[in-house]
Design an enzyme around this catalytic site. Sequence first.
Site, short mmCIF file in Angstrom:
data_model
loop_
_atom_site.label_atom_id
_atom_site.label_comp_id
_atom_site.label_asym_id
_atom_site.label_seq_id
_atom_site.Cartn_x
_atom_site.Cartn_y
_atom_site.Cartn_z
CB SER A 28 -0.93 0.00 1.22
OG SER A 28 -0.19 -0.16 2.41
CG ASN A 115 -4.02 -4.95 12.85
OD1 ASN A 115 -3.49 -4.83 11.74
ND2 ASN A 115 -4.33 -6.13 13.37
CB THR A 160 -41.74 24.99 -8.76
OG1 THR A 160 -42.84 25.44 -9.56
CG2 THR A 160 -41.72 25.78 -7.45
CG HIS A 161 -42.47 21.75 -11.75
ND1 HIS A 161 -42.71 20.43 -11.51
CD2 HIS A 161 -43.24 22.44 -10.87
CE1 HIS A 161 -43.60 20.30 -10.53
NE2 HIS A 161 -43.92 21.51 -10.12
CB SER A 282 -15.00 26.81 -28.15
OG SER A 282 -14.94 26.07 -29.35
CE LYS A 288 -19.91 27.30 -26.43
NZ LYS A 288 -20.26 25.97 -26.86
CG ASN A 290 -17.58 26.48 -23.42
OD1 ASN A 290 -18.65 26.94 -23.84
ND2 ASN A 290 -16.69 25.90 -24.21
CD GLU A 295 -19.77 22.45 -18.89
OE1 GLU A 295 -19.06 23.42 -19.26
OE2 GLU A 295 -20.10 21.52 -19.65
CD GLN A 327 -2.84 -2.56 2.02
OE1 GLN A 327 -2.16 -2.84 3.01
NE2 GLN A 327 -2.56 -3.05 0.82
CE LYS A 330 -4.56 2.99 5.02
NZ LYS A 330 -5.18 1.67 4.74
N1 ARG Z 1 -1.11 -1.41 5.13
C1 ARG Z 1 -2.09 -1.90 6.05
C2 ARG Z 1 -3.42 -1.18 5.84
O1 ARG Z 1 -3.41 -0.19 5.21
C3 ARG Z 1 -1.62 -1.69 7.46
C4 ARG Z 1 -2.17 -2.67 8.45
C5 ARG Z 1 -1.58 -4.02 8.22
N2 ARG Z 1 -1.99 -4.94 9.23
C6 ARG Z 1 -1.88 -6.25 9.08
N3 ARG Z 1 -2.33 -6.98 10.03
N4 ARG Z 1 -1.39 -6.77 7.99
O2 ARG Z 1 -4.46 -1.61 6.30
#
Ligand code: ARG
Length: 463
Positions: A28, A115, A160-161, A282, A288, A290, A295, A327, A330
């Site tokens: 990661s 963790n 409205t509408h 444009s 134009k 825009n 948008e 994981q 993120k």
């Molecule tokens: N890279 C992991 C994550 O983003 C970190 C936690 C990893 N924990 C594990 N028990 N392998 O979740």
Amino acid sequence: MTDKSANTMWGGRFAAGPDAIMEAINASIGFDQRMASQDIAGSRAHAAMLGATSILSNKDVEAIREGLLTVLSEIEGGTFEFSTALEDIHMNVEARLKEVIGEPAGRLHTGRSRNDQVATDFKLWVRDQLDAAEGALLSLINALLEQAEAGADWVMPGFTHLQTAQPVTWGHHMMAYVEMFGRDLSRVRDARARMNESPLGAAALAGTSFPIDRYMTAQELGFDRPAANSLDAVSDRDFALEFLGLASICAMHLSRFAEELVIWSSAQFRFVTLSDRFSTGSSIMPQKKNPDAAELIRAKVGRIFGANTGLMMVMKGLPLTYSKDMQEDKEQVFDAADNWMLALAAMDGMVRDMTANRASLAAAAGSGFSTATDLADWLVRVLGLPFRDAHHITGSLVALAEAEGCDLPDLTLEQMKTAHADITNDVFDVLGVENSVASRTSYGGTAPVQVRAQVARWKEILS
Ligand code: ARG
């Protein structure tokens, strides 16, 4: 270590290192390096606590805390070399710390796990985003208040509408968005207060036998208190889901406003002129201009709500506690946060730069029989007719005006009288749009006095 290529962090029981595909799906670091400063803040707090509780010697703690600052400056300076073999930001930082300070680095992970570490880092990151969003929303609300104050009595059609309904004021319309972004602001603050519990010290899932002080690390990291259940602490991602949920609602608000700006800036409406700074041209049609920013803001809600749905699906059905599935939380949050911030900033810029075209707004305000309700109300108030009868009579006058190709105020008194003999010249007073809006003085109504009162109320709230 039985094999040089086995992971130095957890490779004790492994005879061989991972397959390249395993490394690719597992790592990661490509994205979680964005949490480097949060990771180092968390580790510094953890180290200080390990010292204060005499779990580590002060000498080791000093070395760790100093070394972490060195690592942070390398990351911020762009000289840090991230390694995919080291999986994630936690192990990249720890491995580099070992190179910088040697043996004490290996003691940092006492009484914690990746963790609780990742839950802490991610929470801190999301909390920073909430703080940034609070600032961005306050700025946008202030920009809208300026627009509302300047045009508190500028008449425009209310819809409205998307059909002309009744005249309203520009200020009133701007204040509608102040209410929406104000609710977004309160959702940001609610979410921040609810999420502000520290997972650190929950360790892998069960807590730890070391005499750690979770209140101390919580306080050092700006949390209100430690999270009360270690199993929940490592497996909770509600804070990220709430973030995506409130960002989705706000992005939806932004998209509605953006849509109005697209319509209003068209040659057919000309309600507003967007600045050159927030428009594009444009490559083929020289005339134009825009509204691309509007948008794109309109579109952003798609990926933000997509992230919300995506993370909900990742979390759905996961047994307690941590699973590697988590994981996948993120990237979606990072992407949603980046795009939400960008949309907020772009909207802020557009609102500050845009010019409302008072004359076009006023011209449109009077067309489309926008004061028909005022006429019906007059028949009720002055002639004492039941509203349903008044509605019917007014409808026949609208049909007459339509047949004559004119607006309601252009009908003669004689024509008015064909619908009801008791109508007098006074009726023409309520057919003007200025009088129409000025009369809507009920709380929260469009009358300029009400709009100014709401502007004042919001300034008071924000001061
Ligand atoms: N890279 C992991 C994550 O983003 C970190 C936690 C990893 N924990 C594990 N028990 N392998 O979740």
